[in-house]
Design an enzyme around this catalytic site. Structure first.
Site, short mmCIF file in Angstrom:
data_model
loop_
_atom_site.label_atom_id
_atom_site.label_comp_id
_atom_site.label_asym_id
_atom_site.label_seq_id
_atom_site.Cartn_x
_atom_site.Cartn_y
_atom_site.Cartn_z
N HIS A 76 -5.61 -0.93 -1.97
CA HIS A 76 -5.52 0.46 -1.48
C HIS A 76 -5.71 1.48 -2.59
CE1 HIS A 76 -1.11 0.52 -2.51
NE2 HIS A 76 -1.34 1.80 -2.63
N ASP A 122 -3.45 -6.99 -0.15
CA ASP A 122 -3.63 -5.72 -0.84
C ASP A 122 -3.81 -5.98 -2.34
OD1 ASP A 122 -3.74 -3.08 -1.49
OD2 ASP A 122 -1.64 -2.61 -1.04
N GLN A 212 5.42 6.28 -5.50
CA GLN A 212 4.02 6.71 -5.52
C GLN A 212 3.48 6.75 -6.95
OE1 GLN A 212 6.22 7.83 -3.44
NE2 GLN A 212 5.29 8.43 -1.50
N GLY A 213 2.32 6.11 -7.13
CA GLY A 213 1.71 6.03 -8.45
C GLY A 213 1.99 4.71 -9.15
N ASP A 214 2.92 3.95 -8.63
CA ASP A 214 3.18 2.61 -9.18
C ASP A 214 2.31 1.56 -8.50
OD1 ASP A 214 5.23 3.33 -11.00
OD2 ASP A 214 6.68 3.39 -9.36
N SER A 215 1.71 1.92 -7.38
CA SER A 215 0.86 0.98 -6.63
C SER A 215 -0.14 0.28 -7.54
CB SER A 215 0.06 1.73 -5.59
OG SER A 215 0.78 1.82 -4.41
N1 ARG Z 1 1.62 3.09 -2.15
C1 ARG Z 1 2.30 3.65 -3.28
C2 ARG Z 1 1.29 4.08 -4.33
O1 ARG Z 1 0.19 4.39 -3.99
C3 ARG Z 1 3.38 2.74 -3.80
C4 ARG Z 1 4.54 2.79 -2.92
C5 ARG Z 1 5.63 1.89 -3.31
N2 ARG Z 1 6.72 2.36 -2.58
C6 ARG Z 1 7.92 1.78 -2.56
N3 ARG Z 1 8.85 2.36 -1.92
N4 ARG Z 1 8.13 0.67 -3.20
O2 ARG Z 1 1.59 4.25 -5.48
#
Ligand code: ARG
Length: 266
Positions: A76, A122, A212-215
């Site tokens: 993603h 993913d 967000q940003g750790d993905s």
């Molecule tokens: N989708 C998020 C990103 O783009 C990462 C989300 C992780 N969230 C969590 N609650 N563990 O960085």
């Protein structure tokens, strides 16, 4: 489908990154001034060199060095398989503004063909223009035997839900959450794909999580010989660090052979 939310989170991550580009939001106290175990969410600063395989990607995601020239990240975080010179990988530093940061451009992206299908997956690979030297890579789990216990998470993403991207790499530890417990949290968790996704976090208390940003960054632990091994890829969650909303990670062992095969071809 949770896909829609992933894109929303990604966009938010990009917005956060832009905000973080201003000097003011990079005003960060020295390590010694930080309260312990408070801020990834619920984390602390990683030491320089502690996780040499960590990669920051310019679209606002994390990654890990799978080989010296291939970064493993989340599907993603990328748009499609094909030639791609638009991504910059920053490696070798915990401080993204360090003058010793190594920056390497991408040449090719491989996006898991099963991502977005009922199979899940993913994950994606990013080929770098040249190998990076002097940095240890992070091997991936090829069986499910280490998909348990306590995991390490790390990233430059938000340190609180809706918060700014970080200049310094943060780390934390999160416990394994069984699929049955994860799924039982309801909402998006009801659509968990047990074979493709691995949950982690403090279910009843929350407080520690990726955000967000750790993905795309790794979730990892020690193997039986004491070496770091990657078991997950930061994928999604309902908010960050909320009670009854564990982090969801790509179950790397399920895709280990597909990842290895793809890495050979790119
Ligand atoms: N989708 C998020 C990103 O783009 C990462 C989300 C992780 N969230 C969590 N609650 N563990 O960085």
């Amino acid at each position: 489908m949770a896909t829609k939310r992933w894109f929303t989170l990604l966009r938010n991550a990009a917005i956060g990154l832009a905000a973080a580009a201003t000097a003011a939001s990079f005003a960060t106290p020295a390590v010694a001034d930080q309260p312990p175990s408070t801020n990834v969410v619920g984390g602390t600063r990683a030491a320089q060199g502690e996780f040499p395989f960590m990669v920051r990607l310019s679209m606002g995601c994390g990654g890990a060095l799978y080989t010296s020239q291939i970064v493993l990240t989340a599907a993603h975080c990328v748009s499609r398989t094909g030639a791609n010179s638009s991504i910059t990988a920053t490696v070798g530093v915990v401080d993204l503004q360090s003058t010793s940061a190594k920056k390497v451009k991408s040449t090719y992206v491989y996006r898991s063909p099963t991502y977005g299908t009922a199979t899940g997956g993913d994950w994606a690979l990013i080929k770098l223009a040249s190998p990076v030297t002097g940095l240890a890579t992070l091997p991936i789990a090829t069986t499910s035997s280490l998909n348990t216990g306590s995991f390490s998470i790390a990233g430059w993403g938000a340190a609180s839900e809706g918060g700014a991207q970080q200049r310094y790499l943060l780390k934390a530890q999160v416990p394994f959450v069984p699929d049955s417990t994860c799924k039982a949290q309801g909402g998006s968790y009801g659509r968990l794909i047990p074979n493709a996704e691995l949950c982690a976090g403090n279910v009843s208390a929350g407080g520690v999580d990726t955000c967000q940003g750790d993905s795309g960054g790794p979730m990892f632990r020690r193997d039986d010989a004491g070496a770091w091994i990657q078991v997950g890829i930061t994928s999604w969650g309902d908010g960050c660090a909320r009670p009854h909303a564990p982090g969801v990670y790509t179950e790397v062992s399920t895709f280990a052979s597909a990842i290895a095969d793809a890495a050979k071809k790119i």
